[in-house]
Enzyme design. Sequence first.
Site, PDB file in Angstrom:
ATOM      1  N   HIS A  92      25.507  18.692  28.592  1.00  0.00           N
ATOM      2  CA  HIS A  92      24.812  19.582  29.524  1.00  0.00           C
ATOM      3  C   HIS A  92      25.636  19.791  30.792  1.00  0.00           C
ATOM      4  O   HIS A  92      26.226  18.855  31.330  1.00  0.00           O
ATOM      5  CB  HIS A  92      23.450  19.000  29.898  1.00  0.00           C
ATOM      6  CG  HIS A  92      22.445  19.064  28.783  1.00  0.00           C
ATOM      7  ND1 HIS A  92      22.202  20.235  28.078  1.00  0.00           N
ATOM      8  CD2 HIS A  92      21.608  18.123  28.258  1.00  0.00           C
ATOM      9  CE1 HIS A  92      21.256  20.005  27.159  1.00  0.00           C
ATOM     10  NE2 HIS A  92      20.898  18.739  27.249  1.00  0.00           N
ATOM     11  N   CYS A  97      27.333  24.726  28.688  1.00  0.00           N
ATOM     12  CA  CYS A  97      26.799  26.048  28.997  1.00  0.00           C
ATOM     13  C   CYS A  97      27.469  26.636  30.244  1.00  0.00           C
ATOM     14  O   CYS A  97      27.944  25.904  31.119  1.00  0.00           O
ATOM     15  CB  CYS A  97      25.290  25.975  29.207  1.00  0.00           C
ATOM     16  SG  CYS A  97      24.360  25.573  27.709  1.00  0.00           S
TER      17      CYS A  97
END
Length: 221
Positions: free
Chosen positions: A133, A190
């Site tokens: 993440h 991301c």
Amino acid sequence: MKKRSGLVIAVKLVFVLSLCVLLYSAFQILKAPIEARQALQEWEKKREEAPNLYHAEEEAPLPDGMATPLEGTAPSKPAYTIGDIIGEIYLPRLDKRIAIVEGTERPQLKKGAGHDPGSALIGAAGNSVLAGHRDTVFRGLGALQKDDLIEVETAEGRFIYSVTGSTIVDGDARGVIKQSDEAVLTLITCYPFTYVGSAPDRYLLSAVLLRKEPASLSRQP
């Protein structure tokens, strides 16, 4: 009057539900660092409990023309299962250590960098893919530069990689993780890093294996 009362109730209900979602999201964000620390502690415990965690140092090359007894058979592969803590990755530029967990689903990514089971093993020929993440374990990944070192430790040994570059791709794109005949590492997260919500793109950081260090040179916990 009834319509107005119904509207007020609906607005209150939406507010309460939104608040619940916000509180749950905040709880997950606060909980993630705790799980990440616990995963690192689990890896350190594995290292301490197994002084001979590493396999024997690299074997001396055989004389030209001499085949190994197992030539033609597939090399042994660790029996990892989804959720196993299989190692750690250290990013010197960020002075950050992250546990490596087998699997890339939500439960694994809360604990550390998830190793894609379909990718190559760390240090082996092929592309080893680790996902994380952007707001937790891979926070600051964009600060890494070409030629920066990445250190990865598993039960197979300690591997030193050098960053070769980065690229940004559409999150829905297929086939962006390239196959390789040499040992390379791809870290994926991301993008944009500061995007609010589910980010549309993916940031891929690539590195090539420089060397495998023998167990005697491995960093101590």
